[in-house]
Design a protein around this motif. Structure first.
Motif, PDB file in Angstrom:
ATOM      1  N   LEU A   1      -1.784   7.462   3.528  1.00  0.00           N
ATOM      2  CA  LEU A   1      -2.440   6.253   4.428  1.00  0.00           C
ATOM      3  C   LEU A   1      -1.693   5.210   4.430  1.00  0.00           C
ATOM      4  O   LEU A   1      -1.556   4.254   5.556  1.00  0.00           O
ATOM      5  CB  LEU A   1      -3.719   5.901   3.907  1.00  0.00           C
TER       6      LEU A   1
ATOM      7  N   GLY B   1      -9.599   1.255  -0.815  1.00  0.00           N
ATOM      8  CA  GLY B   1     -10.931   1.713  -1.476  1.00  0.00           C
ATOM      9  C   GLY B   1     -10.678   2.994  -2.304  1.00  0.00           C
ATOM     10  O   GLY B   1     -11.168   3.472  -3.214  1.00  0.00           O
ATOM     11  N   ILE B   2      -9.918   4.054  -1.470  1.00  0.00           N
ATOM     12  CA  ILE B   2      -9.417   5.165  -2.397  1.00  0.00           C
ATOM     13  C   ILE B   2      -8.941   5.042  -3.611  1.00  0.00           C
ATOM     14  O   ILE B   2      -9.359   5.725  -4.700  1.00  0.00           O
ATOM     15  CB  ILE B   2      -9.055   6.346  -1.341  1.00  0.00           C
TER      16      ILE B   2
ATOM     17  N   THR C   1       0.822  -1.317   0.045  1.00  0.00           N
ATOM     18  CA  THR C   1       0.027   0.092  -0.010  1.00  0.00           C
ATOM     19  C   THR C   1       0.834   1.222   0.085  1.00  0.00           C
ATOM     20  O   THR C   1       0.565   2.124  -0.808  1.00  0.00           O
ATOM     21  CB  THR C   1      -0.937   0.076   1.188  1.00  0.00           C
TER      22      THR C   1
ATOM     23  N   ILE D   1      -7.453  -0.875   4.208  1.00  0.00           N
ATOM     24  CA  ILE D   1      -8.712  -1.195   3.360  1.00  0.00           C
ATOM     25  C   ILE D   1      -9.391   0.134   2.961  1.00  0.00           C
ATOM     26  O   ILE D   1      -9.418   0.405   1.640  1.00  0.00           O
ATOM     27  CB  ILE D   1      -9.834  -1.567   4.386  1.00  0.00           C
ATOM     28  N   THR D   2      -8.777   1.307   3.754  1.00  0.00           N
ATOM     29  CA  THR D   2      -9.315   2.763   3.058  1.00  0.00           C
ATOM     30  C   THR D   2      -8.450   3.161   2.129  1.00  0.00           C
ATOM     31  O   THR D   2      -9.132   3.428   1.090  1.00  0.00           O
ATOM     32  CB  THR D   2      -9.269   3.738   4.381  1.00  0.00           C
ATOM     33  N   ALA D   3      -7.126   2.808   2.263  1.00  0.00           N
ATOM     34  CA  ALA D   3      -6.400   3.337   1.279  1.00  0.00           C
ATOM     35  C   ALA D   3      -6.660   2.439  -0.277  1.00  0.00           C
ATOM     36  O   ALA D   3      -6.714   3.101  -1.404  1.00  0.00           O
ATOM     37  CB  ALA D   3      -5.020   3.052   1.537  1.00  0.00           C
TER      38      ALA D   3
ATOM     39  N   CYS E   1      -7.228  -1.357   9.073  1.00  0.00           N
ATOM     40  CA  CYS E   1      -8.268  -0.439   8.523  1.00  0.00           C
ATOM     41  C   CYS E   1      -7.795   0.689   7.492  1.00  0.00           C
ATOM     42  O   CYS E   1      -8.530   1.064   6.775  1.00  0.00           O
ATOM     43  CB  CYS E   1      -8.833   0.175   9.864  1.00  0.00           C
ATOM     44  N   LEU E   2      -6.542   0.997   7.966  1.00  0.00           N
ATOM     45  CA  LEU E   2      -5.774   1.785   7.033  1.00  0.00           C
ATOM     46  C   LEU E   2      -5.613   1.409   5.707  1.00  0.00           C
ATOM     47  O   LEU E   2      -5.715   2.348   4.691  1.00  0.00           O
ATOM     48  CB  LEU E   2      -4.755   2.505   7.727  1.00  0.00           C
TER      49      LEU E   2
END
Length: 125
Positions: free
Chosen positions: A72, A111-112, A63, A107-109, A104-105
């Motif tokens: 992120l 998704g973005i 990531t 997954i957020t990165a 969580c970070l």
């Protein structure tokens, strides 16, 4: 667990109806009067330790390298390293906390980054 690996019981013979347990050798009727029989049993329960919490270090590294939107990925990598440090020190609750934050970070990165790629593909097409 080792429940399926327990040794099976040896085959037992069924005693005929006319034989009683009191007539068997070593029964209480053979012992002299006043003899006390004591038996001890010990039960040992062995539990497997829980698996160590995951630190998601490789995911955070990818990531960071390939989808570091608003840092992120770098934050996820930071929390993954902290989780690995806690795991090596034996603090499983701390490692679990840092690992879940890294997850969580990530997954957020992810998704973005997927949304950004979709917007770029739609815009170019």
């Amino acid at each position: 667990r080792a429940r399926g690996m327990q040794p099976s019981l040896p085959p037992y013979e069924v005693l005929p109806v006319e034989v009683s347990m009191e007539d068997m050798p070593g029964s209480k009727t053979e012992m002299p009067q006043g003899t006390t029989v004591m038996s001890r049993s010990t039960t040992v329960t062995v539990e497997e330790p829980p698996p160590p919490p995951r630190d998601h270090l490789v995911w955070s590294l990818f990531t960071t390298l390939y989808g570091n939107f608003c840092c992120l990925g770098l934050l996820a990598f930071f929390f993954s390293v902290k989780s690995r440090d806690r795991k090596l020190l034996g603090d499983n609750s701390g490692a679990l906390s840092y690992g879940s934050t890294a997850k969580c970070l990530n997954i957020t990165a992810l998704g973005i980054n997927i949304v950004i790629v979709l917007i770029v593909v739609i815009t170019v097409a």
